[in-house]
Design a protein around this motif. Structure first.
Motif, PDB file in Angstrom:
ATOM      1  N   VAL A   7     -20.510 -11.598 -32.343  1.00  0.00           N
ATOM      2  CA  VAL A   7     -19.135 -11.880 -31.928  1.00  0.00           C
ATOM      3  C   VAL A   7     -18.366 -12.563 -33.054  1.00  0.00           C
ATOM      4  O   VAL A   7     -17.194 -12.238 -33.314  1.00  0.00           O
ATOM      5  N   ARG A   8     -19.002 -13.503 -33.730  1.00  0.00           N
ATOM      6  CA  ARG A   8     -18.329 -14.172 -34.844  1.00  0.00           C
ATOM      7  C   ARG A   8     -17.988 -13.188 -35.948  1.00  0.00           C
ATOM      8  O   ARG A   8     -16.893 -13.245 -36.551  1.00  0.00           O
ATOM      9  N   HIS A   9     -18.907 -12.271 -36.269  1.00  0.00           N
ATOM     10  CA  HIS A   9     -18.614 -11.291 -37.309  1.00  0.00           C
ATOM     11  C   HIS A   9     -17.471 -10.380 -36.871  1.00  0.00           C
ATOM     12  O   HIS A   9     -16.594 -10.037 -37.680  1.00  0.00           O
ATOM     13  N   TYR A  10     -17.456  -9.986 -35.608  1.00  0.00           N
ATOM     14  CA  TYR A  10     -16.371  -9.132 -35.114  1.00  0.00           C
ATOM     15  C   TYR A  10     -15.025  -9.837 -35.238  1.00  0.00           C
ATOM     16  O   TYR A  10     -14.045  -9.243 -35.701  1.00  0.00           O
ATOM     17  N   ARG A  11     -14.995 -11.100 -34.858  1.00  0.00           N
ATOM     18  CA  ARG A  11     -13.728 -11.853 -34.956  1.00  0.00           C
ATOM     19  C   ARG A  11     -13.320 -12.015 -36.412  1.00  0.00           C
ATOM     20  O   ARG A  11     -12.125 -11.968 -36.737  1.00  0.00           O
TER      21      ARG A  11
END
Length: 211
Positions: A191-195
């Motif tokens: 999720v952090r990489h996507y954001r």
């Protein structure tokens, strides 16, 4: 999971010595690619799973003395301390390694932001999004977390069943918790990489510069 030394942050503006913008972009691209590989590579998720397996083995060994005590096994007085030490030897390094890896992830995220803000290279930056790897992290981690939750709830539901012992409950709950936490770590990373990737495609576009 902690590996070799991370790429350094970009130098402050007053001591930058790149001869031209092409050299700056080349160093920027190498640093970003190396950080992306270390953060999101398949080897990272495999290492995370190996650490989870080592933690499960360590927890199983820690539970063995309890099982021997419940079964009134006379060898427990001799083997119990041995199993406990072996369990701690497997569990403790795994927990420490995961904690260090989480801290290292924060450092890599800061370095990614610093190098990304140094300049704009939309053609190269678009490749950093790695949607396939991000999706792999997300789906595989959700699967691991689901297995962990199922193991924990199944153990809790069968706690009062005939034949269940404290050792069985501790083993099932501990294993489920380890798997659930392992999956949660992977989901948070994805999720952090996507954001972070959402901020990449627009960099360097005229509309973004005008905004």
């Amino acid at each position: 999971m902690p590996g070799a030394t991370l790429p350094p942050p970009p130098p402050p503006p007053h001591i930058r010595t790149w001869p031209d913008r092409s050299a700056l972009l080349a160093d920027r691209a190498r640093a970003l690619e190396e950080l992306r590989r270390r953060s999101l590579g398949v080897h990272r998720v495999l290492l995370l799973w190996l650490l989870a397996l080592a933690a499960i083995i360590g927890w199983s060994l820690l539970v063995l003395p309890v099982q021997q005590f419940e079964e009134r096994d006379p060898t427990g007085f001799l083997l119990g301390p041995v199993f406990a030490l072996l369990g701690l030897a497997a569990l403790t390094p795994s927990v420490v390694a995961v904690a260090l890896a989480v801290r290292r992830e924060h450092q890599m995220g800061q370095l990614l932001d610093d190098w990304l803000a140094l300049d704009s290279d939309p053609l190269h930056d678009a490749r950093l999004r790695s949607p396939g790897l991000s999706l792999f992290w997300l789906l595989s981690s959700l699967g691991v977390a689901a297995i962990g939750l199922w193991a924990s709830f199944a153990t809790a539901a069968g706690a009062h069943a005939a034949g269940s012992t404290y050792a069985d409950i501790a083993l099932g709950m501990g294993t489920g918790t380890i798997l659930w936490l392992t999956g949660l770590i992977g989901v948070v990373k994805a999720v952090r990489h996507y954001r972070w990737a959402l901020r990449v495609p627009g960099r360097g576009s005229p509309a973004a510069d005008r905004g």
